[in-house]
Motif scaffolding. Structure first.
Motif, PDB file in Angstrom:
ATOM      1  N   ILE A   1       0.848  -1.191   0.000  1.00  7.68           N
ATOM      2  CA  ILE A   1       0.000   0.000   0.000  1.00  7.68           C
ATOM      3  C   ILE A   1       0.884   1.241   0.000  1.00  7.68           C
ATOM      4  N   ILE A   2       0.777   2.049  -1.041  1.00  9.15           N
ATOM      5  CA  ILE A   2       1.486   3.333  -1.082  1.00  9.15           C
ATOM      6  C   ILE A   2       0.490   4.403  -0.669  1.00  9.15           C
TER       7      ILE A   2
ATOM      8  N   VAL B   1      -1.060   1.942   9.462  1.00 12.45           N
ATOM      9  CA  VAL B   1      -0.399   0.858  10.192  1.00 12.45           C
ATOM     10  C   VAL B   1      -1.088   0.609  11.538  1.00 12.45           C
ATOM     11  N   GLU B   2      -1.426   1.685  12.246  1.00 15.37           N
ATOM     12  CA  GLU B   2      -2.085   1.539  13.545  1.00 15.37           C
ATOM     13  C   GLU B   2      -3.464   0.899  13.406  1.00 15.37           C
ATOM     14  N   THR B   3      -4.188   1.279  12.366  1.00 18.48           N
ATOM     15  CA  THR B   3      -5.527   0.721  12.160  1.00 18.48           C
ATOM     16  C   THR B   3      -5.460  -0.759  11.791  1.00 18.48           C
ATOM     17  N   ILE B   4      -4.497  -1.119  10.942  1.00 25.72           N
ATOM     18  CA  ILE B   4      -4.302  -2.535  10.586  1.00 25.72           C
ATOM     19  C   ILE B   4      -3.965  -3.342  11.834  1.00 25.72           C
ATOM     20  N   ARG B   5      -3.114  -2.793  12.673  1.00 27.84           N
ATOM     21  CA  ARG B   5      -2.737  -3.497  13.903  1.00 27.84           C
ATOM     22  C   ARG B   5      -3.933  -3.644  14.841  1.00 27.84           C
ATOM     23  N   ASP B   6      -4.711  -2.568  14.991  1.00 24.70           N
ATOM     24  CA  ASP B   6      -5.818  -2.584  15.949  1.00 24.70           C
ATOM     25  C   ASP B   6      -6.992  -3.436  15.474  1.00 24.70           C
ATOM     26  N   ARG B   7      -7.293  -3.390  14.170  1.00 27.11           N
ATOM     27  CA  ARG B   7      -8.495  -4.073  13.670  1.00 27.11           C
ATOM     28  C   ARG B   7      -8.235  -5.487  13.147  1.00 27.11           C
ATOM     29  N   LEU B   8      -7.010  -5.719  12.674  1.00 24.51           N
ATOM     30  CA  LEU B   8      -6.690  -7.042  12.145  1.00 24.51           C
ATOM     31  C   LEU B   8      -5.712  -7.815  13.021  1.00 24.51           C
ATOM     32  N   GLY B   9      -5.012  -7.103  13.887  1.00 24.84           N
ATOM     33  CA  GLY B   9      -4.007  -7.769  14.708  1.00 24.84           C
ATOM     34  C   GLY B   9      -2.769  -8.138  13.929  1.00 24.84           C
ATOM     35  N   ARG B  10      -2.521  -7.443  12.821  1.00 26.83           N
ATOM     36  CA  ARG B  10      -1.382  -7.752  11.963  1.00 26.83           C
ATOM     37  C   ARG B  10      -0.319  -6.665  12.039  1.00 26.83           C
ATOM     38  N   GLY B  11       0.938  -7.104  12.012  1.00 31.56           N
ATOM     39  CA  GLY B  11       2.047  -6.165  11.915  1.00 31.56           C
ATOM     40  C   GLY B  11       2.297  -5.817  10.456  1.00 31.56           C
ATOM     41  N   ALA B  12       3.170  -4.853  10.204  1.00 28.77           N
ATOM     42  CA  ALA B  12       3.474  -4.420   8.844  1.00 28.77           C
ATOM     43  C   ALA B  12       4.870  -3.829   8.804  1.00 28.77           C
TER      44      ALA B  12
ATOM     45  N   CYS C   1       2.095  -5.762   4.148  1.00 31.12           N
ATOM     46  CA  CYS C   1       1.422  -6.528   5.201  1.00 31.12           C
ATOM     47  C   CYS C   1       0.923  -7.854   4.630  1.00 31.12           C
ATOM     48  N   VAL C   2       1.219  -8.951   5.316  1.00 34.80           N
ATOM     49  CA  VAL C   2       0.748 -10.274   4.920  1.00 34.80           C
ATOM     50  C   VAL C   2      -0.435 -10.653   5.809  1.00 34.80           C
ATOM     51  N   ILE C   3      -1.539 -11.025   5.161  1.00 32.12           N
ATOM     52  CA  ILE C   3      -2.748 -11.353   5.911  1.00 32.12           C
ATOM     53  C   ILE C   3      -3.301 -12.698   5.445  1.00 32.12           C
ATOM     54  N   ASN C   4      -4.215 -13.251   6.218  1.00 32.27           N
ATOM     55  CA  ASN C   4      -4.961 -14.422   5.794  1.00 32.27           C
ATOM     56  C   ASN C   4      -5.952 -14.011   4.713  1.00 32.27           C
ATOM     57  N   ARG C   5      -6.219 -14.901   3.757  1.00 27.69           N
ATOM     58  CA  ARG C   5      -7.127 -14.600   2.653  1.00 27.69           C
ATOM     59  C   ARG C   5      -8.508 -14.169   3.151  1.00 27.69           C
ATOM     60  N   LEU C   6      -8.931 -14.707   4.289  1.00 24.99           N
ATOM     61  CA  LEU C   6     -10.251 -14.388   4.824  1.00 24.99           C
ATOM     62  C   LEU C   6     -10.328 -12.950   5.348  1.00 24.99           C
ATOM     63  N   GLU C   7      -9.166 -12.322   5.555  1.00 21.51           N
ATOM     64  CA  GLU C   7      -9.135 -10.952   6.066  1.00 21.51           C
ATOM     65  C   GLU C   7      -9.076  -9.906   4.950  1.00 21.51           C
TER      66      GLU C   7
ATOM     67  N   GLY D   1       9.426 -14.882  11.042  1.00 20.52           N
ATOM     68  CA  GLY D   1       9.007 -13.509  11.286  1.00 20.52           C
ATOM     69  C   GLY D   1       7.942 -13.429  12.363  1.00 20.52           C
ATOM     70  N   ASN D   2       7.056 -12.461  12.204  1.00 19.10           N
ATOM     71  CA  ASN D   2       6.028 -12.219  13.204  1.00 19.10           C
ATOM     72  C   ASN D   2       4.651 -12.269  12.551  1.00 19.10           C
ATOM     73  N   PHE D   3       4.377 -13.422  11.878  1.00 16.90           N
ATOM     74  CA  PHE D   3       3.117 -13.530  11.156  1.00 16.90           C
ATOM     75  C   PHE D   3       1.945 -13.863  12.082  1.00 16.90           C
ATOM     76  N   GLN D   4       2.222 -14.263  13.312  1.00 23.80           N
ATOM     77  CA  GLN D   4       1.138 -14.598  14.232  1.00 23.80           C
ATOM     78  C   GLN D   4       0.255 -13.376  14.507  1.00 23.80           C
ATOM     79  N   LYS D   5      -1.049 -13.627  14.542  1.00 27.23           N
ATOM     80  CA  LYS D   5      -1.975 -12.533  14.816  1.00 27.23           C
ATOM     81  C   LYS D   5      -1.908 -12.120  16.271  1.00 27.23           C
ATOM     82  N   ARG D   6      -2.010 -10.800  16.492  1.00 26.78           N
ATOM     83  CA  ARG D   6      -2.199 -10.303  17.854  1.00 26.78           C
ATOM     84  C   ARG D   6      -3.681 -10.386  18.192  1.00 26.78           C
TER      85      ARG D   6
END
Length: 277
Positions: free
Chosen positions: A196-197, A205-216, A235-241, A269-274
């Protein structure tokens, strides 16, 4: 290695069952070397299992020389299982008879499940599969796509024995099988990479972390012509997200530039969801 051998044996038996209980009794062929073996068996009256084993020998050697010993061993295990399975299951009851739609769908699903199981566990049930695995290392195409392309030539040969209708049905069944192979290899859920540019990197980044639990990750980039500076978020996410990610991007920065990639495998890495609340 032991578990992979077992899974290749199971894959070979599943594929053999799909051939003997669905496809062959309804004059629908497989693709690849197995398809050519079916044509040879029908034409010359030779045992299908013997032809599968013999015709695959050059391709097993190719796999050994170009891909590796373990690949060749696992492939021999799977092919032997397929060959023996066609002999043992030759007189199993036909589970679908006459309904061309069900024959192509069910036969393709069973066949793809067996072949995909073998490919996922480091082997291959067919010489065409081995050639496809080798070519996928040199060409920008997936294994299942190359298998489908190579089988176009096989179905031309199939048409000489099963007729045009039989060849078309065989192609449809194998197309379905190729999609099942893809699912078995990569899983139903899979992952996606978003690049995402945006001019709102911190909020994004903060919204992705807060709503998806994903790092970037965040990189500063510059337009080649405009010379304007932007930030690129990866950012790497699950297809369902995926839908939720797109909603976040639309909300934060509707003018952002987005590219999305399918990801076959994610490790480390840190692909585990928060936890998200």
């Amino acid at each position: 290695m032991g578990l992979k051998v077992i899974m290749n044996i199971i894959g070979g038996l599943i594929a053999a069952y799909g051939l003997e209980s669905v496809l062959i009794p309804n004059s629908v062929s497989d693709g690849g070397i197995t398809g050519l073996s079916i044509v040879g068996s029908k034409t010359f009256g030779l045992p299908l299992g013997v032809l599968i084993a013999v015709l695959n020998i050059p391709f097993v050697y190719l796999g050994y020389k170009q891909i590796g010993k373990s690949f060749a061993i696992l492939s021999v295990t799977g092919i032997a299982s397929l060959a023996v399975g066609t002999v043992v299951m030759h007189h199993v009851p036909t589970i679908i008879d006459g309904d061309t739609l069900l024959v192509t769908v069910v036969g393709g699903i069973i066949l793809g499940l067996g072949m995909g199981l073998s490919l996922r566990n480091g082997g291959a049930l067919d010489g065409i599969d081995m050639l496809a695995v080798l070519l996928s290392r040199k060409l920008p195409f997936g294994t299942s796509d190359l298998i489908l392309f190579l089988n176009i030539f096989v179905f031309i040969v199939v048409s000489t024995v099963f007729g045009l209708q039989g060849a078309v049905l065989s192609a449809i069944a194998y197309f379905i099988a190729s999609k099942v192979i893809h699912i078995v290899e990569e899983g139903l859920s899979g992952s996606k990479t978003f690049k995402i540019i945006t001019s709102e990197p911190e909020t994004m980044v903060e919204t992705i972390r807060d709503r998806l639990g994903r790092g970037a990750t965040l990189n500063k980039v510059q337009g080649a012509y405009s010379k304007d500076s932007f930030y690129e978020i990866t950012c790497v996410i699950n297809r369902l997200e995926e839908r939720k990610m797109k909603d976040i991007i639309q909300e934060i920065d509707p003018n952002s530039f987005i590219t999305v990639y399918d990801v076959t495998e994610v490790k480390g890495g840190n692909f585990q969801k928060r936890d998200i609340h």
